[in-house]
Motif scaffolding. Structure first.
Motif, PDB file in Angstrom:
ATOM      1  N   ALA B  43       0.824  -1.211   0.000  1.00  0.00           N
ATOM      2  CA  ALA B  43       0.000   0.000   0.000  1.00  0.00           C
ATOM      3  C   ALA B  43       0.855   1.256   0.000  1.00  0.00           C
ATOM      4  N   LEU B  44       1.845   1.265  -0.877  1.00  0.00           N
ATOM      5  CA  LEU B  44       2.730   2.425  -0.979  1.00  0.00           C
ATOM      6  C   LEU B  44       2.475   3.157  -2.293  1.00  0.00           C
ATOM      7  N   PRO B  45       2.572   4.489  -2.281  1.00  0.00           N
ATOM      8  CA  PRO B  45       2.557   5.217  -3.546  1.00  0.00           C
ATOM      9  C   PRO B  45       3.731   4.731  -4.397  1.00  0.00           C
ATOM     10  N   PRO B  46       3.513   4.514  -5.680  1.00  0.00           N
ATOM     11  CA  PRO B  46       4.573   3.966  -6.536  1.00  0.00           C
ATOM     12  C   PRO B  46       5.876   4.746  -6.437  1.00  0.00           C
ATOM     13  N   THR B  47       5.797   6.061  -6.323  1.00  0.00           N
ATOM     14  CA  THR B  47       7.041   6.839  -6.251  1.00  0.00           C
ATOM     15  C   THR B  47       7.828   6.540  -4.977  1.00  0.00           C
ATOM     16  N   ASN B  48       7.093   6.335  -3.911  1.00  0.00           N
ATOM     17  CA  ASN B  48       7.780   6.048  -2.657  1.00  0.00           C
ATOM     18  C   ASN B  48       8.397   4.661  -2.700  1.00  0.00           C
ATOM     19  N   ALA B  49       7.655   3.704  -3.237  1.00  0.00           N
ATOM     20  CA  ALA B  49       8.207   2.360  -3.384  1.00  0.00           C
ATOM     21  C   ALA B  49       9.459   2.411  -4.252  1.00  0.00           C
ATOM     22  N   SER B  50       9.376   3.176  -5.333  1.00  0.00           N
ATOM     23  CA  SER B  50      10.512   3.268  -6.244  1.00  0.00           C
ATOM     24  C   SER B  50      11.731   3.865  -5.539  1.00  0.00           C
ATOM     25  N   PHE B  51      11.463   4.871  -4.712  1.00  0.00           N
ATOM     26  CA  PHE B  51      12.537   5.506  -3.948  1.00  0.00           C
ATOM     27  C   PHE B  51      13.286   4.482  -3.093  1.00  0.00           C
ATOM     28  N   HIS B  52      12.528   3.683  -2.375  1.00  0.00           N
ATOM     29  CA  HIS B  52      13.161   2.711  -1.480  1.00  0.00           C
ATOM     30  C   HIS B  52      13.774   1.551  -2.262  1.00  0.00           C
TER      31      HIS B  52
END
Lengths: 112, 112
Positions: B43-52
């Motif tokens: 349940a993460l925004p794609p940009t945040n997931a991508s960041f991590h």
DNA sequence: CCAACTATACAATAATTCTTGAAATATAAA
DNA sequence: TTTATATTTCAAGAATTATTGTATAGTTGG
């Protein structure tokens, strides 16, 4: 070892200074070192050493005992062993076949 | 495993989100998951997931391969094993007597 | 080629962590 | 009791890391 403690421990190890402190204390186990010896050995301003020592103590990665006006710090090898067990278990969770020879880990495949 | 890599790996694990991502990928080894599946599952925004995911990839904690328009991520169990070995060695550096039964670690007592 | 889809890069802001000197606390020694 | 020593707390600023929307790049299928 739950996820929260594991995260706190990783944070505690995720700094060059704190990793140096831990390594230094392991090297001096089981005697430990007092705060001044630590800041001298690592060439740290006492306030900065204290800052990191406090964080590591909160994380239970190290222990502190008072000796008169000195504070003696020791590496907590037990919690480190628990962390190693946790990592080992994480690595084979549900998939022992794809994880080296860690299947011997007692707590393998726990969740959280 | 040198100190610098160890620090990067601990940083990489020192976040609830990244630890969740790693655990999720271990659970799905060796197939791995594509980026969208990871952000949906956690349940993460794609940009945040991508960041991590980028940070973890840089740390070599996970690997990524392209599959058409998908990016498939997999846990790097080998580097995790190395990290476990490093921690084990750290714990007995110079003091095998005071460190559980970790003396079997092959790289015990290295420096840096 | 074009439209839909996947994922990352960028940019702006928010939040956290780090570092340090000065002040405070507490113990020991004179 | 007065002085010196050890360590921490506090406060301020610097630096880093996290989060998110929007825009961009690349891929697939029609």
């Amino acid at each position: 070892m739950d996820k929260q403690l594991a995260t706190i421990l990783f944070e505690s190890l995720a700094s060059g200074i704190r990793l140096d402190i831990f390594r230094l204390l392991v090297k001096h186990a089981p005697t430990g070192l007092v705060a001044g010896e630590i800041s001298t050995a690592l060439a740290l301003p006492p306030t900065n050493a204290s800052f990191h020592l406090k964080a590591m103590t909160y994380a239970s990665l190290i222990n502190v005992t008072q000796e008169g006006r000195y504070q003696r710090y020791r590496a907590n090898l037990t919690v480190m062993q628990s962390l190693i067990d946790y990592l080992t278990a994480e690595c084979c969770t549900g998939n022992p076949d794809y994880c080296f020879d860690a299947t011997k880990a007692s707590s393998c495949c726990d969740t959280d």
